[in-house]
Design an enzyme around this catalytic site. Sequence first.
Site, short mmCIF file in Angstrom:
data_model
loop_
_atom_site.label_atom_id
_atom_site.label_comp_id
_atom_site.label_asym_id
_atom_site.label_seq_id
_atom_site.Cartn_x
_atom_site.Cartn_y
_atom_site.Cartn_z
N LYS A 154 0.42 8.61 -23.26
CA LYS A 154 1.04 8.96 -24.54
C LYS A 154 2.51 8.53 -24.48
O LYS A 154 2.82 7.36 -24.69
CB LYS A 154 0.90 10.46 -24.81
N PHE A 164 -5.08 21.74 -24.12
CA PHE A 164 -5.79 20.52 -24.50
C PHE A 164 -7.18 20.58 -23.85
O PHE A 164 -7.37 21.30 -22.88
CB PHE A 164 -4.99 19.32 -24.00
N ASP A 165 -8.17 19.85 -24.38
CA ASP A 165 -9.56 20.06 -23.90
C ASP A 165 -9.74 19.78 -22.40
O ASP A 165 -10.36 20.56 -21.70
CB ASP A 165 -10.62 19.35 -24.77
N TYR A 181 0.83 -1.21 0.00
CA TYR A 181 0.00 0.00 0.00
C TYR A 181 0.86 1.26 0.00
O TYR A 181 0.58 2.22 -0.72
CB TYR A 181 -0.94 0.01 1.22
N ASP A 206 2.81 20.80 -20.12
CA ASP A 206 1.89 19.69 -20.32
C ASP A 206 2.67 18.75 -21.25
O ASP A 206 2.73 18.94 -22.46
CB ASP A 206 0.59 20.18 -20.96
N HIS A 243 -19.06 16.51 -28.16
CA HIS A 243 -18.64 15.55 -29.18
C HIS A 243 -18.62 14.11 -28.68
O HIS A 243 -18.70 13.18 -29.46
CB HIS A 243 -17.28 15.94 -29.76
N ALA A 280 2.70 15.54 -22.23
CA ALA A 280 2.20 14.24 -22.71
C ALA A 280 3.07 13.65 -23.83
O ALA A 280 3.28 12.45 -23.89
CB ALA A 280 0.76 14.38 -23.18
#
Length: 457
Positions: A253, A119-120, A67, A210, A445, A212
């Site tokens: 990614k 990014f969204d 844990y 960011d 979307h 990714a």
Amino acid sequence: MEPYRIKVVEPLAFTTREEREAALKRVAYNPFELRADEVTIDLLSDSGTGAISADQLAAGMQGDESYAGSRSFYRWHEVVSELTGYPHILPAHQGRAAERILFSSLLRPGTSVLSNTHFDTTRANVELTGCTAYDLPCAEAKDLDSDFPFKGNIDLIALEQALENADQTPVAAVLMTITNNGGGGQPVSMDNLHRTAELCRRHNVPMILDAARFAENAWLVTQREPGYAHRTPRQVAEEAFRLADGCVMSAKKDGIVHIGGFIGLKDAELAERCGGLLIATEGFTTYGGLSGRDLDMMARGLLEVTEPAYLAERADIAGYLAARIREAGVDIVEPAGLHALYVNAGRLLPHIPPHQYPGTALVCELYLRGGIRSAELGSLYLGEEDEHGNPVKTAPYELVRLALPRRVYTRSHYDHVAATLADIAKNPESVHGYRVTSQSPILRHFSIKLEPVKSGD
Ligand SMILES: *Cc1c(COP(=O)(O)O)cnc(C)c1O
């Protein structure tokens, strides 16, 4: 050639045209609702869809599921600290969890975040804190056809102005997305990152990456930026992380794992606040919502992803598909990046107006003809209509993203994609548009329902 051979295989799903027509009708022309076993070539996303290596699988078997304080955590921690140089590193189950935790700890209502392009989910997590997200992409990004090498750059003049006029809305952070996913997967130059970091230092605003696709960005820097040709992608990536005050990372990614992410920070006090929130909402600070197995597989993936042979082939196969698509007379956003190709659907289907979604029309046609799943990035994703379907806001471009999963598809799969596009390009006027029949107010979307617009409608 691919710098690997294939040891484990998974069958592709083959369907008939009739089955695809029925499937698409059933899901109201929204490819997010398709079942994966109805899709032959799945280019919906490069996120969490990569193939893991034998070494990653073996590392996963070493996973320590204690844990707290697991061996996996310490192995993973060492890899991430050597790569990024950040003294404080927290695991999270994916990128948006890292965003939520960092932004809730760092941002205050009434402030703003400036970015090359959010990014969204990043934008959503900034806005959820009551903060405003501004995109300042460089001017070169507006020309989809030019071969400017660093269309992912931030507009430095706009950034400086925004930082200087910060008395109206204080700037809480500058967020650099590498590569710029919202902006066509285009890279950010090291020069642009250095100058951004300098402006942030001068105005005492943290610069956050960011990250990714940090390895793909680094590869493109070694290929395109003067002064970096003799550096390894790993060295470029290390330099980029060290320029920033911290990062959020979706390891789905460039971690080449199916799940995982992290936060890296220089500031101890901020890291402590993030750690508290992490424990409350994701998991203890040595697992952050992941298993020991996940951490070990991510650690290994983060080492493999900067290998030049891996990145060279990734660029090569993207370039191969780009060349086949151009030969078919179809335009893509230039220059081709690594993680996806963005097809200019608006130009291929000029007879379909934006509010009948040329991008969606192409997405549906790729599926009907070739069993290929792709994503619309146009007026369905970014636009708005009134209740009668009349356009209120349209996207600047009608694009379709063909995301390229890591190490998954071979050249013959991509030949099929290019051949399907070429077939559509022979008589594009036969493709019709779509109209919305139902939608949700946010991130529409994902759940939108549509119906075809037949000629004469
Ligand atoms: C995918 C992605 C995210 C979000 O990560 P998830 O792991 O999907 O939550 C954030 N930023 C960028 C640039 C991404 O591509």
